[in-house]
Design an enzyme around this catalytic site. Sequence first.
Site, PDB file in Angstrom:
ATOM      1  N   ASP A  96       0.921  -1.096  -0.238  1.00 53.48           N
ATOM      2  CA  ASP A  96       0.134  -0.290   0.169  1.00 53.48           C
ATOM      3  C   ASP A  96       1.289   1.453  -0.001  1.00 53.48           C
ATOM      4  O   ASP A  96       2.358   0.893   0.314  1.00 53.48           O
ATOM      5  CB  ASP A  96      -1.122  -0.036   0.582  1.00 53.48           C
ATOM      6  CG  ASP A  96      -2.217   0.938   1.254  1.00 53.48           C
ATOM      7  OD1 ASP A  96      -2.061   1.501  -0.138  1.00 53.48           O
ATOM      8  OD2 ASP A  96      -3.112   1.172   1.607  1.00 53.48           O
TER       9      ASP A  96
HETATM   10  C1  NOJ Z   1      -3.718   4.017  -0.106  1.00 57.18           C
HETATM   11  C2  NOJ Z   1      -4.898   3.255  -0.411  1.00 57.18           C
HETATM   12  O1  NOJ Z   1      -5.193   2.576   1.447  1.00 57.18           O
HETATM   13  C3  NOJ Z   1      -5.299   1.897  -1.229  1.00 57.18           C
HETATM   14  O2  NOJ Z   1      -6.857   1.732  -0.792  1.00 57.18           O
HETATM   15  C4  NOJ Z   1      -5.057   3.162  -2.371  1.00 57.18           C
HETATM   16  O3  NOJ Z   1      -5.202   2.039  -3.504  1.00 57.18           O
HETATM   17  C5  NOJ Z   1      -3.473   3.933  -2.478  1.00 57.18           C
HETATM   18  N1  NOJ Z   1      -3.472   4.515  -1.664  1.00 57.18           N
HETATM   19  C6  NOJ Z   1      -3.604   4.562  -3.719  1.00 57.18           C
HETATM   20  O4  NOJ Z   1      -4.383   5.251  -3.585  1.00 57.18           O
END
Ligand code: NOJ
Length: 643
Positions: A250
């Site tokens: 993430d």
């Molecule tokens: C953080 C989020 O937790 C995740 O779900 C997302 O895909 C990413 N940012 C990218 O934007």
Amino acid sequence: KLMTLNEKVGQLNQYNGDWDAAKGPITKDDEKQQQIRDGLVGSLLNIRGLQHTTQLQKEAMKSRLKIPLLFGQDVIHGYFITFPIPLAEAASWDIPAIELAARVAGTEAAAGGIHWTFAPMVDIARDPRWGRIMEGAGEDTYLGSLIAAARVRGFQGKGIGNTDAVMACAKHFAAYGAAVAGRDYNSVSMGLPEFWNVYLPPFKAAADAGAATFMNSFNDLNGIPATGNAYLQREILKRKWNFKGFVVSDWGSVGEMINHGYAKDNYDAALKAITAGSDMDMESRSYKNHLAQLVKDKKVPLALVNDAVKRILKKKFEMGLFDDPYKFSNAAREKAAMKNPAHMQAARDMAKKSIVLLKNENKILPLSKNIKTVAMIGPVVKLVRENLGFWSTEWPDSNSIVSQWEGIKNRLGPDSKLVYAQGCGFTDTSRAGFAEAIAAAEQADVVIMSMGEHRAMSGEAKSRSNIHLPGVQEDLIKAIHATGKPVVVLINAGRPLIFNWTADHVPAIVYTWWLGHQAGNAIADVLFGDYNPSGKLPATFPRTEGQIPIYYNYFNTGRPAQNENDVNYVSAYIDLQNSPKYAFGYGLSYTSFEYSNLKISRTAITKKESIKVSFTLKNTGSMAGEEVAQLYIRDKVGSIVRP
Ligand code: NOJ
């Protein structure tokens, strides 16, 4: 074999795109652009539109080995056209419709040059304080697993490599939805039975449906951050489930292991993440800056890097990008996808199906289209973009969004009059607008109040400790109700909210979540009876925050309460019932249904056999309608306790 170590590490490196969607240079960051040319970037996220994805791919084609970039994006509930938020779609319990919604989003995103969506989010959520409950399928493992698979099938269509398909990404692996106290990014402590029985199955369903990728998560699980968790990524996902795709971290989660207190620095974080099975580093730059050195220092075997690179390159091959890096760059396709009437129709169908009728005393709904005067009151009535909800991509020349005001106005007959007063804003503490709203209500034959949370009150990093209708909204409802006019309350939200006074006094309540581009039309369809609502809650609605976490499939305990008032040394509260305000699976219809003739094919089975349950379902009302038939079972005696 042709790749240098640095080029291999480059494939594991994913950057955010800081490229302006509408204008400007390809990149504001010359260094990044140079890195793309040097083959040091494997993927970018957040690049909007075909023109920019194409420009960037051209930069990648200047690199020595011409390895194409992968473009990822959070296509969560639509791309050009926004569908209802995922939790709302789950309320339809309509698996083919949900698959179609993802199919449309996948088709549009692919036409926009996107290869990869960071969806579906398959985290089970039993805590409505957690703002990301809006992004998944709610609290139930079985429903959540069906929806997880449907969304993967929808995004990936006939298979990745087709120009109308994007790679799916099951996230967040794992148990992210169980953040302590519903506070986003918080720790998760969980026993293995709950983990395997409740939280993991939707991920397994996504993997079995062929999800090309997984994303790990921000939380630690029992003390080990998911990003550095070998049990999750290596043992379960890659070994036990034999997952052949790749795992992306993430955002920044590799580096965040320093904050967790699990890694000393980014060098250590890179070591822990790659060892644990995280293949691609989103934005933390830990791999880019340290992985090659880690190999040289003999801390990381080259085989681990090779495995991660192979997994990523394999997907690029499967997508067909080595044959044609511009395979997804087709302006005519983008243009056609941008304003496709069939997509808009699907968005409207999905929106209607997502609506849940919570209360309809004296059959006040559906409304007649010839009512003389309707008043619309509340903070949501005239809003436009807010109907898209959290996690939506806004386009400068977006397809027009149908506001609730517009939707209702268009549906009323020529002799009807529509009046408006805002009454209050979402979080206002002032009652200054009440008088005007009361005056509007007094002129009307029926009042429609559109209330709720602002769309940015649920979503990532949008945890709330207080999930009541915010501000003075419920006071406004009381004031309008006191006029004696029939009141219909619409509640727009990304989570279950608490509105007990309204629930107990107002005759009609419709839960609309956030419905996307077609919100106004879908709401009008339901309010005026052109569509008979059949949505059922995918999450339990508590009476107070004190009941949270709350969900239907709890264990019986050794001391189950015998009824709502039983507090005599049983598992209960001395100051509140155990039951929720609205149960999981609840939702009304304009018609009535009768179940009869229940038959069970046999009373005992061995492990491999099955039982057939059948029944007769009859529509006993006066309107056509759909019913979600639900069957709940309980294994009464077993080697561990079960719900
Ligand atoms: C953080 C989020 O937790 C995740 O779900 C997302 O895909 C990413 N940012 C990218 O934007």
